[in-house]
Scaffold this motif. Structure first.
Motif, PDB file in Angstrom:
ATOM      1  N   ARG A   1     -28.157  34.388  11.627  1.00 25.58           N
ATOM      2  CA  ARG A   1     -28.246  34.585  10.174  1.00 25.58           C
ATOM      3  C   ARG A   1     -29.565  34.068   9.627  1.00 25.58           C
ATOM      4  O   ARG A   1     -29.622  33.293   8.667  1.00 25.58           O
ATOM      5  N   VAL A   2     -30.646  34.495  10.245  1.00 26.19           N
ATOM      6  CA  VAL A   2     -31.992  34.117   9.816  1.00 26.19           C
ATOM      7  C   VAL A   2     -32.801  35.394   9.620  1.00 26.19           C
ATOM      8  O   VAL A   2     -32.421  36.481  10.065  1.00 26.19           O
ATOM      9  N   GLY A   3     -33.964  35.229   8.968  1.00 26.40           N
ATOM     10  CA  GLY A   3     -34.753  36.397   8.659  1.00 26.40           C
ATOM     11  C   GLY A   3     -36.089  36.501   9.362  1.00 26.40           C
ATOM     12  O   GLY A   3     -36.827  37.451   9.134  1.00 26.40           O
ATOM     13  N   GLY A   4     -36.431  35.524  10.203  1.00 30.13           N
ATOM     14  CA  GLY A   4     -37.734  35.590  10.851  1.00 30.13           C
ATOM     15  C   GLY A   4     -37.906  34.576  11.957  1.00 30.13           C
ATOM     16  O   GLY A   4     -36.979  33.824  12.303  1.00 30.13           O
ATOM     17  N   ARG A   5     -39.120  34.524  12.503  1.00 32.37           N
ATOM     18  CA  ARG A   5     -39.398  33.721  13.688  1.00 32.37           C
ATOM     19  C   ARG A   5     -39.244  32.221  13.432  1.00 32.37           C
ATOM     20  O   ARG A   5     -38.642  31.500  14.237  1.00 32.37           O
ATOM     21  N   VAL A   6     -39.805  31.760  12.311  1.00 31.80           N
ATOM     22  CA  VAL A   6     -39.760  30.319  12.040  1.00 31.80           C
ATOM     23  C   VAL A   6     -38.319  29.862  11.838  1.00 31.80           C
ATOM     24  O   VAL A   6     -37.883  28.850  12.400  1.00 31.80           O
TER      25      VAL A   6
END
Length: 249
Positions: free
Chosen positions: A226-231
């Motif tokens: 449930r994340v939107g990117g690499r970091v």
């Protein structure tokens, strides 16, 4: 808070605590609303899950909000400072009179279409965390209304004490948070290298796969974490699996 007001509130809180035996919000709220109006006396009360919820508002007296009033509120409430406080602000107990003068209140379109028909010349409103629904944090707004006299400092203090108990109670009644879908072994390997700062090309080389396959593994892992990117993915992976931060053999 005066001694008499505090003694009365403690009696109410004791009853509210007994409602901790409730098994769900649906059965809790009808019994709870009269108690809340006893703790913070008013002519009416509205219990309203915030936007995005399928749960309709509950009121005492019942049927306070007609379909026309609810439609008008949805259309006109964006200009209401008290609504902004409970939806965008901290949600602490707040009197309408603290935010705007009677003239400012009466100038609102919502006053004509919503508040005057409900007899809400004076209001005290608050909102609080109420568990979650389908993994999304949920809040509830409670608004007390009177026709003839404003709410006192004692009423605000009583609402503040109730707010803490209500949030705790509804958090207990919320269903368990959904269990995250576990990442696969290959997704874990990709995330471990991502968390160490490797690029997709470097990850592909280390795992002997194509960069496009790395992209696919990350796409699936983002959804599961449930994340939107690499970091965000790297931070989530390190939080869930601290061992990933250790150098690979």
């Amino acid at each position: 808070m005066s001694a008499a007001a505090e003694a009365g509130l403690r009696r109410i809180l004791a009853v509210v605590d007994l409602l901790g035996d409730a098994v769900d919000e649906e059965s809790l709220v009808p019994a709870l609303l009269p108690l809340l109006l006893a703790a913070v006396p008013g002519d009416s009360i509205v219990w309203s899950p915030h936007a995005g919820s399928a749960d309709p508002p509950r009121t005492l007296p019942p049927g306070l909000l007609t379909d026309d009033i609810r439609e008008a509120f949805a259309r006109e409430s964006a200009a209401d400072a008290l609504v902004a406080h409970t939806t965008l602000g901290p949600g602490t107990p707040m009197r309408r009179s603290t935010l705007q003068t009677p003239a400012e209140f009466h100038a609102l379109a919502a006053y004509t279409d919503v508040y005057r028909p409900c007899g809400s010349e004076h209001q005290l409103a608050m909102s609080f965390p109420a568990g979650h629904a389908d993994g999304v944090p949920r809040t509830v707004c409670v608004a007390f209304s009177r026709r003839t006299s404003d709410f006192s400092d004692d009423d605000v203090a009583a609402a503040a004490l109730l707010r803490t108990r209500l949030s705790h109670l509804l958090g207990r009644l919320a269903p368990p948070a959904p269990v995250p879908t576990p990442v696969t072994r290959r997704e874990s390997a990709v995330l471990a290298l991502l968390a160490r700062g490797l690029t997709n090309q470097q990850i592909a080389h280390r795992l002997a796969i194509s960069p496009r396959t790395v992209d696919k593994h990350l796409e699936h892992a983002y959804a599961k974490l449930r994340v939107g990117g690499r970091v965000e993915a790297a931070n989530a992976w390190l939080t869930r699996s601290p061992a990933a931060a250790r150098p690979a053999p």
